[in-house]
Write a protein that holds these residues in place. Structure first.
Motif, PDB file in Angstrom:
ATOM      1  N   UNK A   7      20.410  31.645  48.026  1.00 41.76           N
ATOM      2  CA  UNK A   7      22.089  31.395  47.948  1.00 41.76           C
ATOM      3  C   UNK A   7      22.366  32.732  47.290  1.00 41.76           C
ATOM      4  N   UNK A   8      23.733  33.297  47.777  1.00 43.06           N
ATOM      5  CA  UNK A   8      24.267  34.274  46.842  1.00 43.06           C
ATOM      6  C   UNK A   8      25.319  33.592  46.313  1.00 43.06           C
ATOM      7  N   UNK A   9      25.592  33.644  44.893  1.00 47.17           N
ATOM      8  CA  UNK A   9      26.960  32.805  44.296  1.00 47.17           C
ATOM      9  C   UNK A   9      27.736  34.196  43.548  1.00 47.17           C
ATOM     10  N   UNK A  10      28.971  34.094  43.509  1.00 48.73           N
ATOM     11  CA  UNK A  10      29.831  34.973  42.833  1.00 48.73           C
ATOM     12  C   UNK A  10      30.522  34.098  41.442  1.00 48.73           C
ATOM     13  N   UNK A  11      30.864  34.636  40.521  1.00 43.88           N
ATOM     14  CA  UNK A  11      31.739  34.148  39.424  1.00 43.88           C
ATOM     15  C   UNK A  11      32.626  35.452  39.154  1.00 43.88           C
ATOM     16  N   UNK A  12      33.806  34.937  38.852  1.00 46.03           N
ATOM     17  CA  UNK A  12      35.035  36.192  38.856  1.00 46.03           C
ATOM     18  C   UNK A  12      35.401  36.209  37.506  1.00 46.03           C
ATOM     19  N   UNK A  13      35.277  37.703  36.942  1.00 47.08           N
ATOM     20  CA  UNK A  13      36.296  37.958  35.634  1.00 47.08           C
ATOM     21  C   UNK A  13      37.714  38.546  36.000  1.00 47.08           C
ATOM     22  N   UNK A  14      38.658  38.315  35.778  1.00 54.21           N
ATOM     23  CA  UNK A  14      39.874  38.986  36.046  1.00 54.21           C
ATOM     24  C   UNK A  14      40.310  39.919  35.140  1.00 54.21           C
ATOM     25  N   UNK A  15      40.390  41.342  35.680  1.00 57.43           N
ATOM     26  CA  UNK A  15      40.848  42.341  35.006  1.00 57.43           C
ATOM     27  C   UNK A  15      42.399  42.389  35.046  1.00 57.43           C
ATOM     28  N   UNK A  16      43.033  41.959  36.221  1.00 57.63           N
ATOM     29  CA  UNK A  16      44.403  41.537  36.329  1.00 57.63           C
ATOM     30  C   UNK A  16      44.468  40.084  36.940  1.00 57.63           C
ATOM     31  N   UNK A 158      42.639  30.486  46.651  1.00 58.20           N
ATOM     32  CA  UNK A 158      41.891  30.381  45.688  1.00 58.20           C
ATOM     33  C   UNK A 158      41.008  31.595  45.368  1.00 58.20           C
ATOM     34  N   UNK A 159      41.624  32.617  45.355  1.00 58.42           N
ATOM     35  CA  UNK A 159      40.540  34.033  45.191  1.00 58.42           C
ATOM     36  C   UNK A 159      39.940  33.934  43.967  1.00 58.42           C
ATOM     37  N   UNK A 160      40.269  33.314  42.993  1.00 58.02           N
ATOM     38  CA  UNK A 160      39.306  33.444  41.581  1.00 58.02           C
ATOM     39  C   UNK A 160      37.982  32.801  42.033  1.00 58.02           C
ATOM     40  N   UNK A 161      37.896  32.044  43.205  1.00 59.32           N
ATOM     41  CA  UNK A 161      36.407  31.241  43.418  1.00 59.32           C
ATOM     42  C   UNK A 161      36.071  31.691  44.718  1.00 59.32           C
ATOM     43  N   UNK A 184      39.429  46.662  43.277  1.00 57.81           N
ATOM     44  CA  UNK A 184      38.898  47.061  41.786  1.00 57.81           C
ATOM     45  C   UNK A 184      39.434  46.173  40.779  1.00 57.81           C
ATOM     46  N   UNK A 185      40.614  45.525  41.095  1.00 59.18           N
ATOM     47  CA  UNK A 185      41.264  44.821  39.954  1.00 59.18           C
ATOM     48  C   UNK A 185      40.552  43.530  39.573  1.00 59.18           C
ATOM     49  N   UNK A 186      39.311  43.071  40.062  1.00 56.83           N
ATOM     50  CA  UNK A 186      38.653  42.022  39.912  1.00 56.83           C
ATOM     51  C   UNK A 186      37.313  42.624  39.728  1.00 56.83           C
ATOM     52  N   UNK A 187      36.406  41.716  38.882  1.00 53.94           N
ATOM     53  CA  UNK A 187      35.115  41.828  38.826  1.00 53.94           C
ATOM     54  C   UNK A 187      34.374  40.762  39.044  1.00 53.94           C
ATOM     55  N   UNK A 188      33.492  40.517  39.934  1.00 53.08           N
ATOM     56  CA  UNK A 188      32.724  39.439  40.296  1.00 53.08           C
ATOM     57  C   UNK A 188      31.177  39.538  39.609  1.00 53.08           C
ATOM     58  N   UNK A 189      30.835  38.615  39.005  1.00 51.71           N
ATOM     59  CA  UNK A 189      29.382  38.595  38.526  1.00 51.71           C
ATOM     60  C   UNK A 189      28.768  37.935  39.527  1.00 51.71           C
ATOM     61  N   UNK A 190      27.683  38.381  40.122  1.00 50.27           N
ATOM     62  CA  UNK A 190      27.049  37.684  41.249  1.00 50.27           C
ATOM     63  C   UNK A 190      25.574  37.512  40.848  1.00 50.27           C
ATOM     64  N   UNK A 220      41.544  50.769  44.724  1.00 50.91           N
ATOM     65  CA  UNK A 220      40.079  51.008  45.507  1.00 50.91           C
ATOM     66  C   UNK A 220      39.450  49.652  45.442  1.00 50.91           C
ATOM     67  N   UNK A 221      38.313  49.721  46.449  1.00 51.04           N
ATOM     68  CA  UNK A 221      37.871  48.334  46.608  1.00 51.04           C
ATOM     69  C   UNK A 221      36.242  48.618  46.547  1.00 51.04           C
ATOM     70  N   UNK A 222      35.532  47.595  46.120  1.00 49.43           N
ATOM     71  CA  UNK A 222      33.926  47.536  46.133  1.00 49.43           C
ATOM     72  C   UNK A 222      33.789  46.983  47.952  1.00 49.43           C
ATOM     73  N   UNK A 223      32.892  47.968  48.789  1.00 48.05           N
ATOM     74  CA  UNK A 223      32.785  47.612  50.015  1.00 48.05           C
ATOM     75  C   UNK A 223      31.111  47.112  49.908  1.00 48.05           C
ATOM     76  N   UNK A 224      31.073  45.820  49.948  1.00 41.53           N
ATOM     77  CA  UNK A 224      29.556  45.460  49.730  1.00 41.53           C
ATOM     78  C   UNK A 224      29.015  44.779  51.053  1.00 41.53           C
TER      79      UNK A 224
END
Length: 240
Positions: A7-16, A158-161, A184-190, A220-224
């Motif tokens: 499983x791939x999980x994401x955790x969000x850190x808000x820059x804005x 619920x974009x934070x999740x 790029x305004x968001x940082x998700x730890x995965x 800009x965006x991270x395209x993953x």
């Protein structure tokens, strides 16, 4: 022995405070898919995921920022024990102010050269709890050898999740792919949970991809892209 499902999980850190790609189209069945009667890597499998994908994109609308996630799944059903994989349940969350919604639901059954589409009247909404509901439907005309295809979009405030991705399930999969275009305004730890390895682990910058009302410059965006192939079924063990 404790084994974790891949499983791939994401955790969000808000820059804005603010943070569809390739909407899948149904395709003609290949001869191999139509004639397949079992899966060589797992002859006992009752069904096989031929291909599945999730594609996340952020959108800025009048009433706020949303994520829109396109889901696509194509499953080969080998026998009657696999008929249950023609039933789909889409969980949706809501609170006192906002709610997720399921959009653009399309589904059909292939029986050889015959296609049978899902009747919209056979899509049902069920309340599960105060905060959770389900959109449920079962594909029509299922028989041994059927192939089912399903596409839908979940729109979420619920974009934070950011929902993760479960590569592994109780039936084997040929290919499973998750894509996201993250501003790029968001940082998700995965984190990737489980012992299976990614076949594709790609991340690159896409310039000026996300516009937010009130800001002159797009971010800009991270395209993953994360992908696994030839994924075995997850078998539960005692004391798990």
């Amino acid at each position: 022995m404790k084994t974790k499902i891949a499983t791939l999980t994401f955790f969000l850190t808000l820059n804005f405070l603010f943070s569809q790609e390739d909407a899948k189209r149904f395709v003609l069945l290949s001869r191999q898919e139509a004639e397949m009667t079992s899966y060589a890597n797992d002859p006992e499998a009752n069904a096989l995921v031929l291909f599945e994908s999730g594609s996340v994109q952020f959108v800025d609308e009048v009433d706020g920022i949303y994520t829109k996630t396109d889901f696509y799944k194509k499953i080969k059903i080998f026998n009657s024990e696999g008929y249950k994989y023609a039933t789909f349940k889409i969980p949706l969350y809501k609170n006192s102010r906002h709610a997720e919604s399921a959009l653009n639901i399309k589904a059909l059954t292939h029986n050889g050269t015959v296609r049978v589409e899902l009747d919209k009247a056979q899509i049902f909404d069920d309340k599960v709890t105060e905060n959770w509901s389900e959109v449920k439907f079962t594909l029509p005309a299922i028989t041994d050898g059927s192939v089912v295809e399903v596409f839908y979009t979940i729109k979420s405030p619920f974009f934070f999740n950011l929902t993760g991705w479960q590569f592994q399930s109780d039936i084997p999969k040929l290919q499973s792919k998750f894509k996201a275009l993250i501003p790029g305004n968001f940082t998700y730890n995965r984190s990737l949970i489980g012992s299976l390895k990614l076949a594709t682990n790609s991340s690159q910058i896409k310039k000026r991809c996300f516009n937010v009302t009130g800001y002159a410059q797009p971010s800009d965006c991270e395209d993953l892209v994360y992908e696994m192939k030839d994924i075995p079924a997850f078998v539960e063990e005692k004391y798990m």
